[in-house]
Design a protein around this motif. Sequence first.
Motif, PDB file in Angstrom:
ATOM      1  N   THR A 165       0.864  -1.182   0.000  1.00 53.26           N
ATOM      2  CA  THR A 165       0.000   0.000   0.000  1.00 53.26           C
ATOM      3  C   THR A 165       0.902   1.234   0.000  1.00 53.26           C
ATOM      4  N   TRP A 166       0.771   2.055  -1.037  1.00 56.09           N
ATOM      5  CA  TRP A 166       1.670   3.203  -1.151  1.00 56.09           C
ATOM      6  C   TRP A 166       0.940   4.418  -1.696  1.00 56.09           C
ATOM      7  N   MET A 167       1.548   5.556  -1.471  1.00 54.87           N
ATOM      8  CA  MET A 167       1.064   6.821  -2.021  1.00 54.87           C
ATOM      9  C   MET A 167       2.273   7.733  -2.236  1.00 54.87           C
ATOM     10  N   ASP A 168       2.087   8.793  -3.015  1.00 55.67           N
ATOM     11  CA  ASP A 168       3.165   9.758  -3.213  1.00 55.67           C
ATOM     12  C   ASP A 168       3.481  10.447  -1.885  1.00 55.67           C
ATOM     13  N   CYS A 169       4.762  10.590  -1.606  1.00 53.53           N
ATOM     14  CA  CYS A 169       5.178  11.098  -0.292  1.00 53.53           C
ATOM     15  C   CYS A 169       6.240  12.176  -0.402  1.00 53.53           C
ATOM     16  N   LYS A 170       6.286  12.987   0.633  1.00 55.72           N
ATOM     17  CA  LYS A 170       7.417  13.881   0.861  1.00 55.72           C
ATOM     18  C   LYS A 170       7.938  13.593   2.265  1.00 55.72           C
ATOM     19  N   VAL A 171       9.208  13.231   2.344  1.00 48.45           N
ATOM     20  CA  VAL A 171       9.816  12.884   3.624  1.00 48.45           C
ATOM     21  C   VAL A 171      10.868  13.925   3.956  1.00 48.45           C
ATOM     22  N   LYS A 172      10.745  14.515   5.132  1.00 52.21           N
ATOM     23  CA  LYS A 172      11.715  15.507   5.595  1.00 52.21           C
ATOM     24  C   LYS A 172      12.742  14.816   6.479  1.00 52.21           C
ATOM     25  N   CYS A 173      14.010  15.013   6.170  1.00 52.85           N
ATOM     26  CA  CYS A 173      15.048  14.413   7.007  1.00 52.85           C
ATOM     27  C   CYS A 173      16.125  15.437   7.309  1.00 52.85           C
ATOM     28  N   LEU A 174      16.796  15.257   8.435  1.00 52.00           N
ATOM     29  CA  LEU A 174      17.779  16.229   8.907  1.00 52.00           C
ATOM     30  C   LEU A 174      19.120  16.073   8.210  1.00 52.00           C
ATOM     31  N   ASP A 175      19.442  14.841   7.828  1.00 50.57           N
ATOM     32  CA  ASP A 175      20.740  14.571   7.216  1.00 50.57           C
ATOM     33  C   ASP A 175      20.562  14.187   5.758  1.00 50.57           C
ATOM     34  N   PRO A 176      20.849  15.074   4.809  1.00 49.22           N
ATOM     35  CA  PRO A 176      20.680  14.780   3.386  1.00 49.22           C
ATOM     36  C   PRO A 176      21.503  13.593   2.924  1.00 49.22           C
ATOM     37  N   LYS A 177      22.545  13.208   3.685  1.00 48.31           N
ATOM     38  CA  LYS A 177      23.371  12.069   3.304  1.00 48.31           C
ATOM     39  C   LYS A 177      22.621  10.745   3.427  1.00 48.31           C
ATOM     40  N   GLN A 178      21.471  10.776   4.096  1.00 57.41           N
ATOM     41  CA  GLN A 178      20.717   9.537   4.304  1.00 57.41           C
ATOM     42  C   GLN A 178      20.117   8.998   3.014  1.00 57.41           C
ATOM     43  N   GLY A 179      20.034   9.785   1.965  1.00 55.51           N
ATOM     44  CA  GLY A 179      19.519   9.269   0.709  1.00 55.51           C
ATOM     45  C   GLY A 179      18.888  10.342  -0.150  1.00 55.51           C
ATOM     46  N   THR A 180      18.629   9.985  -1.394  1.00 61.38           N
ATOM     47  CA  THR A 180      18.076  10.939  -2.357  1.00 61.38           C
ATOM     48  C   THR A 180      16.608  11.248  -2.105  1.00 61.38           C
ATOM     49  N   TYR A 181      15.980  10.505  -1.191  1.00 57.51           N
ATOM     50  CA  TYR A 181      14.573  10.724  -0.890  1.00 57.51           C
ATOM     51  C   TYR A 181      14.340  12.001  -0.087  1.00 57.51           C
ATOM     52  N   CYS A 182      15.380  12.554   0.494  1.00 53.82           N
ATOM     53  CA  CYS A 182      15.237  13.662   1.432  1.00 53.82           C
ATOM     54  C   CYS A 182      14.673  14.919   0.768  1.00 53.82           C
ATOM     55  N   ASN A 183      13.712  15.546   1.463  1.00 53.94           N
ATOM     56  CA  ASN A 183      13.228  16.886   1.123  1.00 53.94           C
ATOM     57  C   ASN A 183      12.873  17.032  -0.359  1.00 53.94           C
ATOM     58  N   ARG A 184      12.167  16.066  -0.859  1.00 55.82           N
ATOM     59  CA  ARG A 184      11.767  16.055  -2.258  1.00 55.82           C
ATOM     60  C   ARG A 184      10.835  17.220  -2.569  1.00 55.82           C
ATOM     61  N   LYS A 185      11.035  17.842  -3.725  1.00 55.99           N
ATOM     62  CA  LYS A 185      10.115  18.870  -4.186  1.00 55.99           C
ATOM     63  C   LYS A 185       8.870  18.194  -4.743  1.00 55.99           C
ATOM     64  N   VAL A 186       7.713  18.742  -4.427  1.00 55.58           N
ATOM     65  CA  VAL A 186       6.467  18.093  -4.825  1.00 55.58           C
ATOM     66  C   VAL A 186       5.611  19.053  -5.635  1.00 55.58           C
ATOM     67  N   ASN A 187       4.675  18.465  -6.363  1.00 55.28           N
ATOM     68  CA  ASN A 187       3.703  19.239  -7.126  1.00 55.28           C
ATOM     69  C   ASN A 187       2.613  19.719  -6.176  1.00 55.28           C
ATOM     70  N   PRO A 188       2.457  21.030  -5.995  1.00 52.97           N
ATOM     71  CA  PRO A 188       1.469  21.535  -5.018  1.00 52.97           C
ATOM     72  C   PRO A 188       0.031  21.213  -5.403  1.00 52.97           C
ATOM     73  N   LYS A 189      -0.198  20.808  -6.663  1.00 52.00           N
ATOM     74  CA  LYS A 189      -1.556  20.517  -7.113  1.00 52.00           C
ATOM     75  C   LYS A 189      -1.958  19.069  -6.825  1.00 52.00           C
ATOM     76  N   LYS A 190      -1.005  18.229  -6.405  1.00 51.05           N
ATOM     77  CA  LYS A 190      -1.310  16.825  -6.144  1.00 51.05           C
ATOM     78  C   LYS A 190      -1.368  16.557  -4.645  1.00 51.05           C
ATOM     79  N   ARG A 191      -2.142  15.532  -4.280  1.00 50.46           N
ATOM     80  CA  ARG A 191      -2.193  15.100  -2.886  1.00 50.46           C
ATOM     81  C   ARG A 191      -0.904  14.344  -2.570  1.00 50.46           C
ATOM     82  N   ILE A 192      -0.209  14.761  -1.555  1.00 53.40           N
ATOM     83  CA  ILE A 192       1.071  14.177  -1.162  1.00 53.40           C
ATOM     84  C   ILE A 192       1.016  13.870   0.328  1.00 53.40           C
ATOM     85  N   PHE A 193       1.530  12.710   0.714  1.00 54.78           N
ATOM     86  CA  PHE A 193       1.637  12.396   2.133  1.00 54.78           C
ATOM     87  C   PHE A 193       2.862  13.109   2.687  1.00 54.78           C
TER      88      PHE A 193
END
Length: 528
Positions: A165-193
């Motif tokens: 079960t998945w949905m589009d997400c934005k994950v905030k993390c303190l250490d950008p070295k943890q991975g490319t998933y950090c602080n992703r820019k999202v489309n403001p017109k779409k529903r994002i978790f």
Amino acid sequence: MSWLQSLFQFLFLLYIFINGFSANHPIFVAANRSSAVHFEMIHRHDPTVLGEKILNRSESIKELFHVDKRRMEMIVAHYNTLPMERRRTTQVKGVKKGVGRTSHGNGKGVKGVKKVGVLGRDNSSFSLPIRSGSYAHLGSYFVSLKVGTPAQIFLLVVDTGSSLTWMDCKVKCLDPKQGTYCNRKVNPKKRIFHSERSRTFRTVPCSSNMCRQNFTQLMSVMECPTAKSPCAYQYNYVDGMSKGIFAYDSVTVTLSNGQKKKIHDMLIGCNQVWKTSNPIGLSNGDGIMGLGFNTHSFGPRVFDDFHGKFSYCLMDRFSDKRVTNYLTFGNRRREEMPSNMKFTELGLVGDFYAVQVTGIYVDGVKLNIPAEIWNFDKGSGMIIDSGFTLTSWVREAYEPIMNALEKPLLKHFRKVNNENFDSCFSVINTDKMGNEVAIDESLIPKFEIEFKFGVRFKAPVKSYFIYVDENVNCIGFVKSPDRDESGSHDYFSILGNVMQQNHMWEFNPFTNQLGFAPSTCELRHHHA
């Protein structure tokens, strides 16, 4: 436009917004008297909900072909990653205590994740309402699901052919070295978790055994920038891929007495990247509700507390949108279930729900189809998939089925060409005003699938002789790709949701039963 008119328009839109997303809206409220919690399933093309362009029949057919092709790629890719022993039909060996009590399935879980108590002792079911696709033609069905604390609401495809079960997400993390998933820019017109808005959200470390071993069948990858980086997954397609991370969070449902209940530590996928066009036909939907039988998927996660089963009734895709039914976990009210339910054996092939076909009949005559093509142990078989639209047959079944249906149709209708289907006919399906009219079903051969124990599924004519354009109907089946020369990729038949319409379907993997019966899917009462 006067200021007064503008004010009235603003107040009207405000009313729609508040009522459309209120916790008291019928979309999110369950039955008070039934033994179910309800999630409303909404057709993915419903323009009143998703704001989409209304597609005509021809445009819809083109889209669904594209979507089903991509979906077949996903299913086959997943199937061919399974070890050989899991490509054979198996069954659940009795109810395993605790299979739904932890979201991790190994009894230990991730550090900090607690076992959940019994959710359904007093209210042993919950359900999600289904809305017809009266304006939509063909496609998937959606539920509204509340994820996180406080809850964020998403429209998810109900999918028995997927486990995550998945949905589009934005994950905030303190250490950008943890991975490319950090602080992703999202489309403001779409529903994002937004994970930072949920106090119950937590990721799964990529260094954990859960990631390295338990999630391999969910396409986890070995990418691990730091020990605390989240466990990632990646699904590859012929022309693209999707990528995200695994996490745990709460899901909120409404029990049959109207009480809200949080199901803690539900595994979810936070999708980060889509590198493909028109990804699996989600359109303006937000993701997938995976009901495949994996220890970590939504269904098995709640089965232990809700009688180990789920059911749904997909109404005619062109029903009035006021017609509702439900995806239900646990027991439905007796009056909601057809009295003539038939039961066959339900198997598992990997995470997929498999059925044993014993024969195909056209006008009562059994077709000459090799029995081995229904045998998963020999690289074929049939799965039932609510996320697949059309019904797909392997070549050894497709050719005799099409020949048997086409021969009697040619006695009454002239064959015409169509860019999507192999066998189409000129019929009178619209009047002079362009309104759809019923065809004489006595002229259409009857089609039946016989399952194990001799029970037959008699498909409605409109589910296999389908309206695709003005005055054109086609045999609505497609052919599965042939096995490649190396034999490394197996294909099988898939019973899609168009054929499943106007039937109640009940999946009970713990008793190894699949039940079905004809139904209008119209409830005589409304859950309030």
